[in-house]
Enzyme design. Structure first.
Site, PDB file in Angstrom:
ATOM      1  N   HIS A 148      -2.568  -1.430   9.654  1.00 49.15           N
ATOM      2  CA  HIS A 148      -1.700  -2.319   8.858  1.00 49.15           C
ATOM      3  C   HIS A 148      -2.393  -2.610   7.520  1.00 49.15           C
ATOM      4  O   HIS A 148      -3.629  -2.709   7.464  1.00 49.15           O
ATOM      5  CB  HIS A 148      -1.452  -3.616   9.630  1.00 49.15           C
ATOM      6  CG  HIS A 148      -0.414  -4.472   8.983  1.00 49.15           C
ATOM      7  ND1 HIS A 148      -0.698  -5.269   7.908  1.00 49.15           N
ATOM      8  CD2 HIS A 148       0.901  -4.625   9.232  1.00 49.15           C
ATOM      9  CE1 HIS A 148       0.413  -5.893   7.529  1.00 49.15           C
ATOM     10  NE2 HIS A 148       1.401  -5.521   8.314  1.00 49.15           N
ATOM     11  N   GLY A 183       5.676  -9.709   3.289  1.00 45.61           N
ATOM     12  CA  GLY A 183       5.540 -11.162   3.223  1.00 45.61           C
ATOM     13  C   GLY A 183       5.892 -11.751   1.867  1.00 45.61           C
ATOM     14  O   GLY A 183       5.617 -12.915   1.609  1.00 45.61           O
ATOM     15  N   SER A 231       9.414  -7.398   4.491  1.00 44.62           N
ATOM     16  CA  SER A 231      10.488  -8.360   4.263  1.00 44.62           C
ATOM     17  C   SER A 231      11.834  -7.908   4.817  1.00 44.62           C
ATOM     18  O   SER A 231      12.879  -8.238   4.253  1.00 44.62           O
ATOM     19  CB  SER A 231      10.587  -8.714   2.770  1.00 44.62           C
ATOM     20  OG  SER A 231       9.376  -9.314   2.333  1.00 44.62           O
TER      21      SER A 231
HETATM   22  P1  PGA Z   1       7.048  -9.081   6.696  1.00 44.46           P
HETATM   23  O1  PGA Z   1       5.808  -8.301   7.352  1.00 44.46           O
HETATM   24  O2  PGA Z   1       8.271  -8.650   7.457  1.00 44.46           O
HETATM   25  O3  PGA Z   1       6.725 -10.531   6.888  1.00 44.46           O
HETATM   26  O4  PGA Z   1       7.122  -8.669   5.278  1.00 44.46           O
HETATM   27  C1  PGA Z   1       5.921  -6.977   7.760  1.00 44.46           C
HETATM   28  C2  PGA Z   1       4.596  -6.484   8.260  1.00 44.46           C
HETATM   29  O5  PGA Z   1       3.555  -6.892   7.719  1.00 44.46           O
HETATM   30  O6  PGA Z   1       4.543  -5.681   9.205  1.00 44.46           O
END
Ligand code: PGA
Length: 255
Positions: free
Chosen positions: A100, A176, A216
């Site tokens: 990640h 995020g 997101s």
């Molecule tokens: P998010 O995170 O949906 O909050 O953008 C996705 C991820 O980090 O796997």
């Protein structure tokens, strides 16, 4: 459409959120909202290590799988604070997120460690969800496709045959931040990843590989992203923490 050849997967990445006692409450709320998802899409909840056992218990018999968010590249030994694939498998965990961008950025993970962890996951019959993605700066300098190609090739380095893995395209600038890639941009990179896999192995292998989008994704934009021909599911952070929004995404994957 080729989508019939591969699994749709909706995976929640809880990151460092929730405590073990939250899991049953979450499961009890989620499961009734996603009735009938079995056989349509695979649902995975990737919890912190401390909640894995509770997740396995709470989702037992529901068809929802449990995943971890990281693992060691080593199988055992003097690695204080690490968790091995053997240990995850022994618990009953089925999936593990590898590489990640938060691991790459904050914990020094590299394409090489991603490759070693992918191998270690597969050695333990865990399905790795291998993350790739560019930063905003990399996108703006026009190197997105070269970088993604490098990351995919590095993750698969040394595998003579395409292993059973999932690839998640997660543009770092979309994680995020509330800034989702447009469905067209996300589709374009996911299609490109499939071409890279086809180039390394074969068209049939690439056609059978599930490629997810992450960054997101939420209850409002999921349906459009998931309707793209090369987006087979999502890796979802923030929106996977609430049963109602996660359920909407799962139900969107089931079309
Ligand atoms: P998010 O995170 O949906 O909050 O953008 C996705 C991820 O980090 O796997």
């Amino acid at each position: 459409m080729d989508k019939q050849y591969r699994k749709a997967i909706i995976a929640g990445n809880w990151k460092m959120n929730k405590v073990a006692s939250d899991v049953k409450i979450f499961a009890d709320e989620l499961v009734p909202l996603i009735k009938g998802f079995e056989g349509c899409c695979e649902v995975v909840v990737c919890t912190p290590f401390t909640s894995l056992t509770q997740s396995l218990c709470a989702f037992s018999g529901t068809g929802v799988c449990t995943g971890a968010q990281n693992m060691s590249q080593h199988s055992s030994g003097a690695y204080t604070g690490e968790i091995s694939g053997t240990q995850l498998k022994d618990l009953g965990v089925e999936y593990v997120i590898i590489g990640h961008s938060e691991r790459r950025e904050y914990y020094g993970e590299t394409d090489n460690s991603v490759n070693l962890k992918t191998k270690a996951a597969l050695d333990n019959a865990l399905v790795p969800i291998v993350c790739v993605g560019e930063t905003l700066e990399q996108r703006e300098t026009g190197i997105t496709y070269d970088l993604i190609s490098m990351q995919v090739k590095a993750a698969l380095h040394g595998f003579e045959n395409l292993p059973n893995l999932v690839i998640a395209y997660e543009p770092v600038w979309a994680i995020g931040t509330g800034k989702t890639a447009t469905p067209e941009d996300a589709q374009s990179v996911c299609k490109f990843i499939r071409e890279v896999v086809a180039g390394l192995y074969c068209n049939e292998c690439a056609r059978a590989t599930s490629i997810l989008y992450g960054g997101s994704m939420n209850d409002k934009n999921a349906a459009e992203l998931l309707s793209q021909p090369d987006i087979d599911g999502g890796l979802i952070g923030g929106a996977s923490l609430k049963p109602d929004s996660f359920a909407i995404i799962i139900n969107a994957a089931n079309g």
